[in-house]
Structure formats: structure tokens, C-alpha cells
Write a protein that holds these residues in place. Structure first.
Motif, PDB file in Angstrom:
ATOM      1  N   LEU A 245      29.375  46.492  12.286  1.00  0.00           N
ATOM      2  CA  LEU A 245      30.688  46.808  12.831  1.00  0.00           C
ATOM      3  C   LEU A 245      31.391  47.792  11.902  1.00  0.00           C
ATOM      4  N   ALA A 246      32.388  48.501  12.447  1.00  0.00           N
ATOM      5  CA  ALA A 246      33.240  49.363  11.627  1.00  0.00           C
ATOM      6  C   ALA A 246      34.670  49.234  12.129  1.00  0.00           C
ATOM      7  N   LEU A 247      35.645  49.477  11.265  1.00  0.00           N
ATOM      8  CA  LEU A 247      37.050  49.347  11.632  1.00  0.00           C
ATOM      9  C   LEU A 247      37.824  50.521  11.055  1.00  0.00           C
ATOM     10  N   LEU A 248      38.689  51.105  11.895  1.00  0.00           N
ATOM     11  CA  LEU A 248      39.502  52.246  11.477  1.00  0.00           C
ATOM     12  C   LEU A 248      40.725  52.312  12.379  1.00  0.00           C
ATOM     13  N   ASN A 249      41.904  52.485  11.790  1.00  0.00           N
ATOM     14  CA  ASN A 249      43.150  52.652  12.548  1.00  0.00           C
ATOM     15  C   ASN A 249      43.355  51.542  13.583  1.00  0.00           C
ATOM     16  N   ASN A 250      43.119  50.299  13.161  1.00  0.00           N
ATOM     17  CA  ASN A 250      43.311  49.114  14.010  1.00  0.00           C
ATOM     18  C   ASN A 250      42.404  49.102  15.242  1.00  0.00           C
ATOM     19  N   LYS A 251      41.300  49.811  15.144  1.00  0.00           N
ATOM     20  CA  LYS A 251      40.275  49.764  16.185  1.00  0.00           C
ATOM     21  C   LYS A 251      38.981  49.281  15.542  1.00  0.00           C
ATOM     22  N   VAL A 252      38.265  48.433  16.269  1.00  0.00           N
ATOM     23  CA  VAL A 252      36.968  47.981  15.800  1.00  0.00           C
ATOM     24  C   VAL A 252      35.905  48.652  16.660  1.00  0.00           C
ATOM     25  N   PHE A 253      34.841  49.118  16.012  1.00  0.00           N
ATOM     26  CA  PHE A 253      33.805  49.897  16.687  1.00  0.00           C
ATOM     27  C   PHE A 253      32.506  49.096  16.703  1.00  0.00           C
ATOM     28  N   LEU A 254      31.897  49.069  17.869  1.00  0.00           N
ATOM     29  CA  LEU A 254      30.664  48.326  18.082  1.00  0.00           C
ATOM     30  C   LEU A 254      29.594  49.300  18.564  1.00  0.00           C
ATOM     31  N   LEU A 255      28.502  49.374  17.840  1.00  0.00           N
ATOM     32  CA  LEU A 255      27.407  50.280  18.166  1.00  0.00           C
ATOM     33  C   LEU A 255      26.258  49.479  18.759  1.00  0.00           C
ATOM     34  N   THR A 256      25.886  49.806  19.988  1.00  0.00           N
ATOM     35  CA  THR A 256      24.808  49.109  20.664  1.00  0.00           C
ATOM     36  C   THR A 256      23.705  50.101  21.002  1.00  0.00           C
ATOM     37  N   GLN A 257      22.675  49.590  21.645  1.00  0.00           N
ATOM     38  CA  GLN A 257      21.627  50.503  22.075  1.00  0.00           C
ATOM     39  C   GLN A 257      22.201  51.473  23.103  1.00  0.00           C
ATOM     40  N   ASN A 258      22.234  52.754  22.750  1.00  0.00           N
ATOM     41  CA  ASN A 258      22.703  53.857  23.593  1.00  0.00           C
ATOM     42  C   ASN A 258      24.212  54.016  23.690  1.00  0.00           C
ATOM     43  N   SER A 259      25.012  53.034  23.255  1.00  0.00           N
ATOM     44  CA  SER A 259      26.455  53.104  23.504  1.00  0.00           C
ATOM     45  C   SER A 259      27.267  52.846  22.236  1.00  0.00           C
ATOM     46  N   LEU A 260      28.447  53.496  22.197  1.00  0.00           N
ATOM     47  CA  LEU A 260      29.436  53.268  21.145  1.00  0.00           C
ATOM     48  C   LEU A 260      30.736  52.866  21.811  1.00  0.00           C
ATOM     49  N   PHE A 261      31.294  51.704  21.403  1.00  0.00           N
ATOM     50  CA  PHE A 261      32.521  51.182  21.988  1.00  0.00           C
ATOM     51  C   PHE A 261      33.622  51.126  20.932  1.00  0.00           C
ATOM     52  N   SER A 262      34.885  51.222  21.383  1.00  0.00           N
ATOM     53  CA  SER A 262      36.026  50.916  20.526  1.00  0.00           C
ATOM     54  C   SER A 262      36.873  49.861  21.218  1.00  0.00           C
ATOM     55  N   PHE A 263      37.440  48.951  20.418  1.00  0.00           N
ATOM     56  CA  PHE A 263      38.253  47.857  20.922  1.00  0.00           C
ATOM     57  C   PHE A 263      39.520  47.752  20.094  1.00  0.00           C
ATOM     58  N   ASP A 264      40.591  47.286  20.695  1.00  0.00           N
ATOM     59  CA  ASP A 264      41.814  46.985  19.964  1.00  0.00           C
ATOM     60  C   ASP A 264      41.555  45.760  19.095  1.00  0.00           C
ATOM     61  N   VAL A 265      41.753  45.883  17.778  1.00  0.00           N
ATOM     62  CA  VAL A 265      41.408  44.787  16.883  1.00  0.00           C
ATOM     63  C   VAL A 265      42.300  43.569  17.086  1.00  0.00           C
ATOM     64  N   THR A 266      43.521  43.762  17.597  1.00  0.00           N
ATOM     65  CA  THR A 266      44.447  42.644  17.786  1.00  0.00           C
ATOM     66  C   THR A 266      44.159  41.867  19.061  1.00  0.00           C
ATOM     67  N   THR A 267      43.855  42.581  20.163  1.00  0.00           N
ATOM     68  CA  THR A 267      43.685  41.933  21.465  1.00  0.00           C
ATOM     69  C   THR A 267      42.233  41.824  21.914  1.00  0.00           C
ATOM     70  N   GLY A 268      41.354  42.660  21.359  1.00  0.00           N
ATOM     71  CA  GLY A 268      39.972  42.665  21.800  1.00  0.00           C
ATOM     72  C   GLY A 268      39.723  43.477  23.050  1.00  0.00           C
ATOM     73  N   GLN A 269      40.745  44.147  23.565  1.00  0.00           N
ATOM     74  CA  GLN A 269      40.587  44.953  24.774  1.00  0.00           C
ATOM     75  C   GLN A 269      39.824  46.243  24.471  1.00  0.00           C
ATOM     76  N   GLN A 270      38.892  46.605  25.375  1.00  0.00           N
ATOM     77  CA  GLN A 270      38.136  47.827  25.193  1.00  0.00           C
ATOM     78  C   GLN A 270      39.046  49.041  25.380  1.00  0.00           C
ATOM     79  N   ILE A 271      38.906  50.010  24.481  1.00  0.00           N
ATOM     80  CA  ILE A 271      39.707  51.241  24.538  1.00  0.00           C
ATOM     81  C   ILE A 271      38.884  52.393  25.084  1.00  0.00           C
TER      82      ILE A 271
END
Length: 529
Positions: A245-271
Motif C-alpha cells: 500500500l501507499a499513502l499520500l495527501n490523505n489518499k491510500v493507493f492500492l496496486l492490483t493486477q493491471n489496476s491502480l486505485f485511490s481511496f479516501d483514507v478517512t471514508t474508504g470511498q474509491q476516488i
């Protein structure tokens, strides 16, 4: 005080000693240069820490030297701090603390006597009897201590796998005091089952974010204040593939096979989400409004994404040569294979590396650390018997090697103030000590000091550690051994000053809370100030 006695009838040879036939740990070498006609012990003191309601197990070996050949009985007396049961295998003994002990510190002596007559009476003791083996252990309370969160002076947020984009594993802070370390909370729902895998959490805005690749609990944000679950996202599947995992500017980043996601670290909502072009095993670093991804097959290379929109800014193809793990600073990316990429343009250059690098050495055993503007530290470790490990330093200006050390390293190192801290396995262990901390001068490669770490070990495998440096305290966690303890070494004293009965992946927040993510009892938060 209540005592427990064990009677053993044995024949002792003139050379004494004898090895353990137990399969649970390698037998230690005898204590160095014992006196004539002596009984010594390995270890020389019994120490440990555990939670209340559990028994601490202690193993020790009796080492005999210069004892004349005659039939003797061995008498082992414990105290009321221990259960009545005592087991043995040849000259190896096992005793356990009483599970009923209240939280607190316990110390005293185990008494061992050699008796020519019945050990029950022992009116004819062998000269020198009795011998005393000291013990000192601590029983901890599992009662949470949820205090107001306060910033740890000098500490930064833990946003990458090894604390920061430079991959140093070092959290700068004012000096912390081990006497103030205490349990904050345990979340028993989040732990690593046998065979499951995870890296360390990332932390931001009162959230500790974890991911378990084999658990239905999966991806979740835990409140730093009290350990309760703020959100969980079971839809963020990695299809069995997960790196860090990685975190920057209150966003958490999840790297999966083929995809990169960002989520709000407070709510968990996908950005946002995008195609990362990354296959297993991939690697990710967050730094200065950008997310950098190490892409693996087909077309190994780097990609750079804007952290806000996840728009790809450039991609660098490196053919069939893997490039991870890697570190990032304001100027460039540098991979463990010696690839250098300008972070603004994606243009590639490289070091003249001379030591061989296996193409598929991942972040589990290879690492790179950026030491300011001058040098880069590369390392590789393998705890398998006969395997080579090394740490080397290269000049960033000339691209050539400064120095290299070969050894039996057992961790990815950490770096602070031009000193490298790592662990190394001991080829001929003594006093039940199988590993040691090494402090190495990052400018010269010279070993400054070493400190033995305690055993015993499960099975015959040598240990591997995860390290984290917070201010003046080096934390060492033995990975894959739930029976081991988390240790804290005060580096200015070069002493083990604290131990805790858990192990796992390590991270620390800017609020001065240490997190241990491993097997049961679960995700554990420890106040450091």
C-alpha cells in the motif's frame, strides 16, 4: 516459597556436556571456556515477556565440564513462579511460568544440584552444588490504554513500505523512552492466518490501513484512536495479487493486477482507478504528488501517475530486466538492479553494478536506500543455508561502487545519520543467541558494533527480521515466528531495553504509535510516548 524438583539419574563423562535431541531448535555451542569441575547454563539468564493468562516457556541447557565419571542424580528446583512440570531431553530442560501470575516483574533463581545419593534427600551433594540459574521475566496486562493522540515531535507520516520514498526505514523523532511504551489496543479481527501475506500498514488521518490477501476482511481502515473499524472495502479485490500500500495527501493507493486505485483514507470511498499495466510482482512508491509503479512483464519498466487523477505521466520500458524494488527522491528513481530514471522525464541511466542480481529477487529480500545526495545502499539477504548475502554502497555522482560487505544478513537494513543497522545470523551460536544486530558505517562499510539477539528458534531454520528505527530505538521483529518477541534496542546504549510478546510487520504513525501486523492476537497498537 513453593518449589518444584526434578530428579534425573545420569552418567556424566569426564568431558561432560551432551547435545539436545529435541527437534525444535539447534543445539547451542557450549559456553566459552568453562571452569574446571563446573556446571554452567545456556542461556546464562532466563528472560522473557508475555501477556497475563499465558505461560512463558523457558528452555535451558546444562553444560558440564570436568565432572568425574560417576552415577549422579540431577536435582532441579524451581520456585512458585513456575508450574510443577519440568521436561527434559538429554541435558536440555524446559520449564514454564504459572499462567495465574498477575501482571508484573518476576525474578529469582532456579537451583540445580548434583547428588551422589537420592536427589530427594541429596545429603551427599557433588562438590560445588548447588548452582543457580537466574531468571527475570515480565507479565503484561492486555488492558487497553487509550490516551489522547499526540504528535511525536519530528515524526512524519508512514506512507510507503519502508516508511518513506527513500526506503530508509527510519522515523526521525525526539528521543523516546522505553519506560513509557504500553499497549494502546489490539484489534483481534485483523491478523495474518497461516499462508496469508501482507506488508506493513500505511497510516494517515486517524486511520491505519491494512490489507490481507487471503481474508474476507480484506482492505480496511482502522481508527488509530481506539482500534475500531472505520471502513472496509471487500470489493477491492487484488485477484490474489498484492504488493504494498501507499499513502499520500490523505489518499491510500492500492496496486492490483493491471489496476491502480485511490481511496479516501478517512471514508474508504474509491476516488479514481486506472490501468496500471503492472503484473505480479509489482511495487509502488508515493512521493511529492506522484505515484511510481514498477511494472513487471511483459515490458518491465517504470510508470509515473499523478496522485490526484491517476493520469499516467510517462512510462519507461526496460525490456526483460526487472527493476524493483526501487527508491525515489526529488531527482530520480533508483532500482535495486541499478537502473536510474529521471523522475521528471522518465529518461533512463544506470550504475556500473558488479555483484550479481537475480532477476526475481523481490522486495522481500532485496532493498535499496537513498543516502542523501551522495550514495545509494543496495542489499540482498537470504537466510537459507549456504546462501550469499551482501550490502553495498554506490556513489550517485560517479555511479561506481564505494564498498561491499558479504555476510549472513537476515533483514533488509535501515539507515539513519550515515549508519546502517541490519541483522546477521551467527554461524556458531553461543549462549542461545543465533542472530545479532550490526551497526555499519555507511561511508566506509566498516562494522561499528554488534549486539547478540536472544533465541531459541522454532525448527532448524535461521530467523529473518523486519527492522524499524524510531529516533534512538531500533525495533526488530522476527518474521514468520509467532512465538518470538518484538525487541527494542537503544542504539546509543547498544542494549536490548524492551521486549513484547508479538511479531509481525511494523509501521509507526506520526502520533508515535507503533503497529505490529502479524498473527494472533491481532493488529496491535503500542504507545511510544
Amino acid at each position: 516459597m513453593k518449589k518444584t524438583t526434578m530428579l534425573l539419574a545420569v552418567l556424566l563423562s569426564a568431558c561432560g556436556g551432551g547435545g539436545s535431541d529435541s527437534p525444535t531448535a539447534p543445539a547451542p555451542a557450549p559456553a566459552p571456556a568453562p571452569a574446571t569441575n563446573s556446571v554452567t547454563f545456556v542461556p546464562q539468564i532466563l528472560q522473557g515477556t508475555d501477556f497475563s493468562g499465558k505461560s512463558l516457556d523457558f528452555d535451558f541447557w546444562v553444560v558440564l565440564s570436568g565432572i568425574s565419571s560417576e552415577s549422579l542424580n540431577i536435582k532441579v528446583d524451581t520456585t512458585g513462579d513456575f508450574t510443577p512440570q519440568i521436561t527434559r531431553a538429554t541435558n536440555r530442560f524446559k520449564i514454564s511460568s504459572a499462567a495465574s501470575l498477575a501482571p508484573g516483574s518476576y525474578s529469582g533463581n532456579i537451583t540445580i544440584s548434583l547428588c551422589r545419593d537420592s536427589a530427594t534427600i541429596c545429603q551427599s551433594p557433588y562438590p560445588g552444588s548447588p548452582w543457580r540459574l537466574p531468571y527475570s521475566f515480565t507479565i503484561l496486562s492486555k488492558t487497553p490504554n487509550i490516551t489522547p493522540l499526540q504528535k511525536l515531535t519530528g515524526a512524519q507520516r508512514w506512507g510507503n513500505l519502508r516508511a518513506n520514498a527513500s526506503q530508509t526505514g527510519y522515523i526521525t523523532s525526539t528521543k523516546i523512552d522505553e519506560s513509557r511504551f504500553n499497549l494502546r489496543w489490539i484489534n483481534e479481527d485483523y491478523y495474518l492466518e497461516a499462508g496469508s501475506y501482507s506488508q506493513s500498514p500505511v497510516i494517515g488521518e486517524d486511520r491505519v490501513v491494512v490489507y490481507q490477501n487471503s481474508s474476507p476482511l480484506g482492505f480496511a481502515g482502522i481508527r488509530e484512536f481506539d482500534g475500531t473499524v472505520a471502513w472496509k472495502n471487500s470489493s477491492a479485490s487484488t485477484n490474489g495479487v498484492f504488493t504494498n500500500l501507499a499513502l499520500l495527501n490523505n489518499k491510500v493507493f492500492l496496486l492490483t493486477q493491471n489496476s491502480l486505485f485511490s481511496f479516501d483514507v478517512t471514508t474508504g470511498q474509491q476516488i479514481a482507478a486506472t490501468n496500471s499495466g503492472a503484473y505480479y510482482p509489482s511495487y509502488m512508491v508515493a512521493h511529492d504528488n506522484s505515484i511510481f509503479v514498477g511494472r513487471t512483464g511483459p515490458g518491465f519498466g517504470f510508470l509515473k501517475f499523478d496522485a490526484e487523477s491517476l493520469t499516467q505521466q510517462w512510462a519507461m520500458n526496460n525490456g526483460d530486466d526487472p527493476i524493483q524494488p526501487f527508491a525515489v527522491d526529488a531527482k530520480e528513481l533508483i532500482s535495486v538492479h541499478g537502473i536510474r530514471v529521471d523522475r521528471a522525464s522518465g529518461v533512463k541511466s544506470g550504475f556500473s553494478r558488479s555483484e550479481p542480481i537475480n532477476n526475481y529477487k523481490t522486495s522481500e529480500n532485496s532493498s535499496i536506500m537513498v543516502n542523501g545526495q551522495n550514495d545509494v545502499i543496495f542489499s540482498y539477504f537470504n537466510v537459507a543455508a549456504g546462501s550469499s548475502s551482501h550490502i553495498s554502497s554506490y556513489s550517485r555522482s560517479s555511479g561506481t561502487k564505494n564498498w561491499i560487505i558479504n555476510g549472513s544478513f537476515s533483514s533488509s537494513p535501515v539507515l539513519a545519520n550515515n549508519i546502517i543497522y541490519t541483522t546477521s545470523n551467527i554461524s556458531q551460536p553461543k549462549n542461545n543467541e543465533f542472530s545479532e544486530v550490526k551497526a555499519i558505517d555507511a561511508l566506509t562499510g566498516k562494522v561499528i558494533w554488534t549486539l547478540p539477539l536472544p533465541g531459541p528458534l522454532p525448527g532448524n531454520s535461521m530467523p529473518r527480521y523486519e527492522l524499524l528505527l524510531v529516533g534512538n530505538h531500533l525495533f526488530a521483529s522476527q518474521i514468520g515466528n509467532p512465538a518470538s518477541a518484538l525487541l527494542a534496542v537503544e542504539i546509543s546504549k547498544q542494549q536490548i531495553v524492551w521486549r513484547y510478546p508479538i511479531s509481525g510487520r511494523l509501521a509507526v504513525s506520526d502520533n508515535g504509535v507503533l503497529y505490529v501486523f502479524g498473527s494472533r492476537p491481532g493488529l496491535t497498537a503500542i504507545n511510544l510516548h
